[in-house]
Scaffold this active site. Structure first.
Site, PDB file in Angstrom:
ATOM      1  N   ASP A 100      40.728  41.350  53.139  1.00 37.53           N
ATOM      2  CA  ASP A 100      39.362  41.802  53.402  1.00 37.53           C
ATOM      3  C   ASP A 100      38.648  40.925  54.409  1.00 37.53           C
ATOM      4  O   ASP A 100      37.545  41.257  54.835  1.00 37.53           O
ATOM      5  CB  ASP A 100      38.558  41.834  52.084  1.00 37.53           C
ATOM      6  CG  ASP A 100      37.704  43.084  51.976  1.00 37.53           C
ATOM      7  OD1 ASP A 100      38.079  44.104  52.590  1.00 37.53           O
ATOM      8  OD2 ASP A 100      36.673  43.046  51.294  1.00 37.53           O
ATOM      9  N   ASP A 516      35.959  45.836  37.229  1.00 35.52           N
ATOM     10  CA  ASP A 516      37.157  46.134  36.454  1.00 35.52           C
ATOM     11  C   ASP A 516      36.821  46.739  35.097  1.00 35.52           C
ATOM     12  O   ASP A 516      37.404  47.757  34.701  1.00 35.52           O
ATOM     13  CB  ASP A 516      38.003  44.865  36.295  1.00 35.52           C
ATOM     14  CG  ASP A 516      37.165  43.649  35.925  1.00 35.52           C
ATOM     15  OD1 ASP A 516      35.959  43.819  35.649  1.00 35.52           O
ATOM     16  OD2 ASP A 516      37.702  42.533  35.901  1.00 35.52           O
TER      17      ASP A 516
END
Length: 816
Positions: A100, A516
């Protein structure tokens, strides 16, 4: 009475919190995967598979990284090597790394990794090496020749060790190689520009970052500039290792290398991905990066299952993928949305001072949830069903009604919005709507049905309701062509998610620090179930922060995400009827547990207040109170011992967890609640950052970071609790000793609970003292300020007896 009232309020909350924690633990289960049955069913000769080719579904492996300075490329390279050597059909595995940060250092480190993998992977297959992370393998203290029978093992190991050492040197030297290359090319660029446009434009040439082939790096440059910075760069997709051939490719003797005769030397497909980033777009951090990988992998390989790992979590058990796929391919496995593996850590200090192993959670809470609707998703070491990630519903689900969800009935089929009659209201719960907006990629939309079909279990028995015929997945994968790769690059562009349901109903969910937990919750909310897979040999291993400050900031992030969940639409109180009652309780506890910190802080000051005032929490320590206290203590102890027995948790681990629960509850959890309340009420966001840093003194000591003291504002409350309780002990003892009628019962009662608080804070105090047991100067400053403040405050609240305004000669100095 006021002390008693405060304690009762705190005890009521603790009882409520304890009930939330204990209720989901009523049905713990243990599972075991049968790898022999898996091989017999999917990789043995049969009428539908005469050549015994693998009929297992494909698996796409995701690794995420963002900054090579914080996540060293050597760690990531070792993780990649352990995945490339996994025991799963080579042609069925595809690996994707999301960078990223768009760093050229990560890119070139991955290219070096693939080159080394050409000898490391066959070596692992030839000699059945475990673990297949070279750094961990060569760091083992056990005898490497144990159970090794091939006569050339020692020679091969010596050669591969030398190759790995040279590989590490090349990885460590990459920053200098890249810097020198860029200086060389930039100097040539300046000269060329000066000859073409004149010397006046020489200084205006940008300091570009160059690739080894002499072209500009499309990602982040070493000297950031427009179109080449962390938040502003083009999308990059590079196939590092091509799609392997369908049939095994055996090696041959090589005098310069190793003898790989009879060993399959193929490597799985490996792709480097860095999604496009542009100013003005919300890229949604890790969740956005994972969704970009989901789309790119769907175009390139479309494995029906996805295994996601952090860059520092490597495969410790080469059979882990097979154990996970057992539950997906089992009868009824089509209702399983993901298989979560426990997290295991290396590099933790032997005493586990700050409960980094977290065994109470991974071996207790998670195993208990497996007996309900399944464990929560914890961010890494998880194998997903791709179709479930897309936001679709399981083929079969149940709905639970009644106060405690005691009424169970099959759920009705949910229709899409296009099928809904305009006169009828839409689906009652937003999570039960069918996703429809996946973007404008036709290839991606077409891949959804293929992934769903390939992820079904075999229809080899009448009880299998949603299966596929045997032999459907033995055909070869087509090679990648230029249009397919171009489409994969298009779906990782920053604009692709505009006007779609990505991050809302599809893929990893946006809007939370703990994406998550929210992603797993949404799947359970649709009626899916998950499975907890504890393998005999640890499936994965990773690293965890052993420094007190780093550990508290990690806990702060988790707690902040939990508070966000509590104040959002993801609060399980608003869940759909497909979520089981006890599963709802477990998720509710995830959002509520940080609020316990408010009552815990107050409770930690109660012993000190008791010693200050000379009053105990109850009027007298009578037999009834002591019997009640004894019964409660014995009951809780027995329940804890029962949990220890079925989960296999050690008593020391249970005590470490209890200690860090108090430390984290009075620091990080309290800060998270404060931050969450200010954000929810006033829209104000607060971040807690380090204000002073120190470095480890001994680089050879693997636990050196344990002794580093980094001051942070999270230390203030635990330090205050310790100082106040110590001062209260001194005052309480002095008052009792010099009293005319000493009240030893009240002193012992207050002192016992004060020592109990200090015992829980002991790891925190030890962490502040560092390696040599010396307290930082700021601790002395805080101690002095608190002592003066408390003394003056107490004199103001409870002035000495006989004090008048007539002057010092009338002042009675009897403070006790």
């Amino acid at each position: 009475m006021w002390l008693w009232g405060i304690s009762i309020v705190c005890e009521i909350w603790f009882a409520f919190s304890w009930v939330l924690d204990i209720l989901p633990k009523f049905n713990p289960i243990n599972r075991t995967a049968d790898l022999a049955a898996l091989k017999e069913k999917f990789e043995s000769s049969s009428p539908s598979n005469p050549h015994g080719r693998s009929d297992l579904p494909g698996i796409d492996v995701f690794i995420s990284t963002a900054d090579p300075e914080k996540e060293p490329p050597l760690f990531t390279a070792n993780t990649i090597l352990s995945i490339l050597a996994v025991e799963y059909p080579v042609e069925k595995v595809s690996i994707y790394i999301s960078d990223d940060g768009g760093a050229i250092l990560t890119f070139e480190a991955m290219a070096e990794t693939v080159n080394f993998a050409e000898v490391w992977v066959p070596f692992c297959r030839k000699h059945n090496i475990e673990p297949r992370n070279p750094e961990s393998y060569f760091s083992q203290t056990t005898d490497p020749t144990k159970n090794k029978k091939r006569p050339d093992f020692v020679k091969d190991r010596r050669w591969i060790k030398r190759e790995y050492d040279e590989f590490k040197v090349r990885i460590n030297g990459l920053p200098e190689v890249i810097r020198k290359r860029c200086e060389l090319y930039n100097s040539k660029e300046k000269k060329l520009n000066a000859e073409t446009n004149g010397a006046t434009d020489k200084a205006n040439v940008a300091k570009a970052t160059w690739m080894a082939d002499g072209t500009h790096w499309p990602g982040t440059w070493l000297t950031p500039t427009a179109d080449h910075s962390k938040g502003d760069h083009a999308g990059i997709l590079q196939i590092m290792s091509k799609v392997p051939e369908h049939d095994p490719l055996m090696g041959h003797p090589d005098e310069k290398r190793l003898d790989f005769s009879g060993v399959d030397i193929r490597l799985p497909m490996f792709a480097y991905v860095s999604r496009e980033k542009r100013p003005g777009y919300d890229h949604n951090k890790k969740a956005g990066a994972m969704n970009a990988l989901v789309r790119a992998s769907a175009i390139l390989s479309n494995g029906p299952f996805i295994l996601n790992l952090d860059c520092d979590h490597y495969i410790y058990n080469s059979m882990a993928m097979r154990e996970g796929i057992c539950y997906m391919m089992d009868r009824g496995g089509d209702r399983v949305c993901y298989v979560q593996f426990p997290q295991r850590f290396e590099g933790i200090d032997p005493s586990d001072r700050y409960a980094n192993h977290n065994t109470v959670f991974f071996d207790g809470n998670m195993r208990a949830l497996d007996g309900l609707q399944g464990p929560v998703y914890v961010g890494t070491g998880c194998m997903f069903r791709r179709y479930a990630l897309y936001g679709f519903h399981p083929p079969r689900a149940n709905e639970y009604s009644g106060v405690f969800g005691q009424n169970k009935a099959p759920s009705k089929k949910v229709r899409s919005q296009a099928e809904e009659d305009e006169s009828q209201p839409l689906t009652a719960h937003p999570d039960l709507a069918v996703p429809e907006k996946f973007g404008n990629s036709t290839l991606f939309v077409d891949s959804i049905a293929v992934a769903e079909y390939q992820g079904r279990p075999l229809a080899d028995h009448i009880s299998v309701k949603n299966g596929r015929p045997p032999g459907a997945l033995i055909i070869a994968r087509p090679p990648l062509d230029a249009p397919t790769v171009a489409e994969a690059i298009a779906v990782i562009s920053c604009w692709y998610e505009d006007k779609t349901e990505w991050g809302d109903r599809v893929g990893w969910i946006y809007g939370s620090v703990t994406e998550d937990v929210v992603t797993g919750y949404r799947m359970h909310n649709r009626g899916w179930r998950s499975v907890y897979c504890i393998t005999k040999r640890d499936a994965f291993r990773g690293t965890a922060p052993i420094n007190l400050t780093d550990r508290l900031h990690q806990v702060l992030r988790w707690a902040t995400g939990s508070v966000e969940i509590f104040f959002s639409r993801n609060n399980p109180a608003l869940a759909s009827p497909r979520l089981k009652f006890l599963q709802r309780v477990a998720y509710f506890n995830v959002g509520v547990y940080p609020f316990t910190s408010i009552f815990l802080v107050v409770y930690c000051f109660l012993p000190a207040l008791s010693l200050f005032t000379g009053q105990f929490i109850v009027q007298s320590l009578n037999i009834a109170f002591l019997c009640y206290l004894l019964v409660i203590t014995v009951t809780l102890t027995l329940i804890s011992l029962l949990e220890v027995k079925w989960s296999g948790i050690g008593l020391e681990e249970l005590w470490r967890n209890e200690q860090f629960w108090a430390i984290g509850g009075t620091s990080a959890h309290l800060a998270a609640v404060l931050q969450g309340l200010l954000k929810a009420i006033a829209g104000v966001e607060i971040s807690f950052k380090l204000t002073a840093k120190a470095t480890a003194e001994d680089e050879d000591d693997i636990y050196a970071d344990l002794y580093v003291v980094k001051w942070t504002s999270l230390f203030i409350m635990p330090l205050t609790i310790i100082v106040v309780n110590l001062i209260a002990l001194v005052l309480g003892i002095s008052r009792t000793v010099y009293s005319v009628i000493p009240q030893w019962g009240k002193l012992f009662g207050g002192a016992f609970f004060s020592f109990w608080v200090l015992a829980h804070m002991y790891p925190f105090a030890k962490g502040l003292m560092g390696r040599r047991g010396r307290l930082p100067t700021i601790v002395y400053v805080w101690t002095g300020l608190l002592s003066i403040t408390i003394s003056l405050l107490w004199i103001t609240i409870s002035p000495p007896q006989g004090a008048t305004a007539s002057g010092p000669r009338d002042l009675n100095l009897d403070f006790f």
